[in-house]
Design a protein around this motif. Structure first.
Motif, PDB file in Angstrom:
ATOM      1  N   ASP A 180       3.512  13.515  -2.876  1.00 45.24           N
ATOM      2  CA  ASP A 180       4.462  13.604  -3.987  1.00 45.24           C
ATOM      3  C   ASP A 180       5.852  13.773  -3.373  1.00 45.24           C
ATOM      4  O   ASP A 180       6.160  14.818  -2.802  1.00 45.24           O
ATOM      5  N   ALA A 181       6.664  12.718  -3.455  1.00 43.56           N
ATOM      6  CA  ALA A 181       7.966  12.734  -2.779  1.00 43.56           C
ATOM      7  C   ALA A 181       8.891  13.797  -3.368  1.00 43.56           C
ATOM      8  O   ALA A 181       9.785  14.287  -2.687  1.00 43.56           O
ATOM      9  N   ASN A 184       4.833   8.792  -3.337  1.00 46.94           N
ATOM     10  CA  ASN A 184       4.824   8.496  -4.780  1.00 46.94           C
ATOM     11  C   ASN A 184       5.943   9.246  -5.496  1.00 46.94           C
ATOM     12  O   ASN A 184       6.504  10.183  -4.965  1.00 46.94           O
ATOM     13  N   LYS A 185       6.209   8.804  -6.703  1.00 43.29           N
ATOM     14  CA  LYS A 185       7.216   9.410  -7.609  1.00 43.29           C
ATOM     15  C   LYS A 185       8.630   9.113  -7.146  1.00 43.29           C
ATOM     16  O   LYS A 185       9.516   9.959  -7.241  1.00 43.29           O
ATOM     17  N   VAL A 186       8.846   7.887  -6.611  1.00 38.58           N
ATOM     18  CA  VAL A 186      10.191   7.532  -6.144  1.00 38.58           C
ATOM     19  C   VAL A 186      11.179   7.456  -7.308  1.00 38.58           C
ATOM     20  O   VAL A 186      12.387   7.490  -7.101  1.00 38.58           O
ATOM     21  N   ARG A 217      16.600  11.077   0.651  1.00 38.74           N
ATOM     22  CA  ARG A 217      15.524  12.055   0.828  1.00 38.74           C
ATOM     23  C   ARG A 217      14.208  11.355   1.172  1.00 38.74           C
ATOM     24  O   ARG A 217      13.445  11.788   2.024  1.00 38.74           O
ATOM     25  N   LEU A 218      14.007  10.208   0.507  1.00 40.14           N
ATOM     26  CA  LEU A 218      12.779   9.438   0.747  1.00 40.14           C
ATOM     27  C   LEU A 218      12.660   8.996   2.189  1.00 40.14           C
ATOM     28  O   LEU A 218      11.603   9.125   2.817  1.00 40.14           O
ATOM     29  N   LEU A 219      13.779   8.465   2.710  1.00 40.70           N
ATOM     30  CA  LEU A 219      13.750   7.942   4.068  1.00 40.70           C
ATOM     31  C   LEU A 219      13.536   9.067   5.082  1.00 40.70           C
ATOM     32  O   LEU A 219      12.752   8.934   6.025  1.00 40.70           O
TER      33      LEU A 219
END
Ligand SMILES: Nc1nc2c(ncn2[C@@H]2O[C@H](COP(=O)(O)OP(=O)(O)OP(=O)(O)O)[C@@H](O)[C@H]2O)c(=O)[nH]1
Ligand SMILES: [Mg+2]
Length: 325
Positions: A120-121, A148-150, A157-159
């Motif tokens: 869960d991102a 998930n949850k992009v 933050r994702l990267l």
């Protein structure tokens, strides 16, 4: 993508679903892969399974520990049949039921050809995600990382998260997607189809699930319970389909029992003047009628069975092994 939106073919109620070994694979050079989806509770595994299959197979709720047993959903992408296995969330178990769920999840991962690890991102590397990553080396199959949850996380933050997780474990690929909006789900399915090993399909081309209708129906009612009831109650209840009778007029009469632990819980499930159970029944009936493709008369009974979560018979019904302790 029309392939995986074909009319559903589901097994007859009550009959265990078996792969049809004699089914003729309708494509030249077929490919097939078993892909388990694992992750902490609430990471979005069931939502992703439904998105990958293009049909609601697994129940979803905002609560943790919604999924209790393995659920298979099947999708066709080009010449590949992808069999997805949704698993219960992995967490630090306390009760006997928790232990059954967590060991079932790891078993699902060990039996698959490839494992999709969902994070869960929004939560990032919290305690549960860390504990999961620590145990990943025990899984020998190739793994892909699924953030998930992009839809609710910014790109930067994702990267950073993707980089940090890839330093912790070896992944064949990383995907960033939203199981909820469907964003990025097609890319994952395409990649999986491209990497699926050659081999015959395991299910007929139009089959989307291997769960018997009566267990899907019980799960749907449990989903409505989870969505409506607060705090601990969903964890202290379970639902079983007792009878499934096709009537002469083409409709189906279904009786289900909701087991709770105590009389006080029974009262909550019933609600004032039976309002809560009525609402749960109405919602469940509508959805069960869709999967049964027939009008449904649903009768719900709420029974107090103290210690149902210590009863091996209930585990059998849920499709779980009964842990010794
Ligand atoms: N915003 C957002 N919410 C999501 C996404 N995917 C799932 N959710 C929500 O997250 C919650 C949990 O989803 P589930 O699919 O039930 O999660 P799960 O991993 O199967 O949970 P357990 O069965 O309890 O282990 C639900 O409220 C979903 O709607 C996503 O991509 N974005
Ligand atoms: Mg789930």
């Amino acid at each position: 993508m029309a392939d995986n939106r074909r009319a559903s073919k589901r097994p007859r109620p009550g009959l265990p679903a078996v792969a049809d070994e004699d089914a003729v694979t309708p494509v030249d050079n077929p490919h097939c892969d078993f892909v388990a989806l694992i992750g902490a509770p609430n990471a979005g595994k069931s939502t992703l399974l439904n998105a990958l299959v293009g049909s609601k197979i697994a129940i979803v709720s905002h609560k943790v520990q919604t999924t209790r047993a393995l659920v298979r959903g099947i999708a066709v992408q080009g010449s590949a049949q992808l069999v997805f296995i949704d698993t219960p969330g992995i967490f630090q178990p306390k009760r006997r039921l928790d232990r059954a769920m967590v060991s079932t999840a790891w078993g699902g991962a060990r039996d698959a050809d490839l494992v999709g690890v969902l994070i869960d991102a929004r939560k990032g590397l919290d305690e549960e995600a860390e504990a999961l990553l620590d145990k990943l080396p025990e899984i020998r199959q190739p793994k892909v990382l699924i953030l998930n949850k992009v839809d609710v996380v910014d790109k930067e933050r994702l990267l950073t998260l993707a980089q940090a997780i890839n330093q912790r474990a070896a992944f064949a690929a990383t995907f960033m997607l939203s199981a909820l909006t469907g964003d990025g789900v097609g890319d994952l399915r395409t990649w999986l189809a491209e990497h699926a090993p050659a081999g015959p399909w395991h299910y007929p081309p139009d089959q989307m699930s291997d769960a018997p209708l009566r267990s899907l129906a019980a799960e749907i009612t449990r989903e409505k319970l989870c969505q409506r009831l607060h705090q601990e109650l969903p964890y202290q209840s379970t639902v079983e389909t007792e009878t499934w009778k096709e009537l002469k007029d083409g409709s189906v009469r279904i009786e289900q029992t909701i087991y709770v632990e105590r009389e006080s819980q029974r009262k909550i499930v019933l609600g004032k003047g039976g309002q809560t159970i009525k609402a749960i029944g109405a919602e469940a009936r509508r959805e069960i009628a869709e999967i049964a493709e027939a009008p449904v008369h649903l009768f719900l009974f709420v029974k107090v069975r103290e210690g149902w979560s210590e009863d091996p018979e209930r585990y059998r019904e849920m499709g779980l092994e009964f842990p010794k302790e």
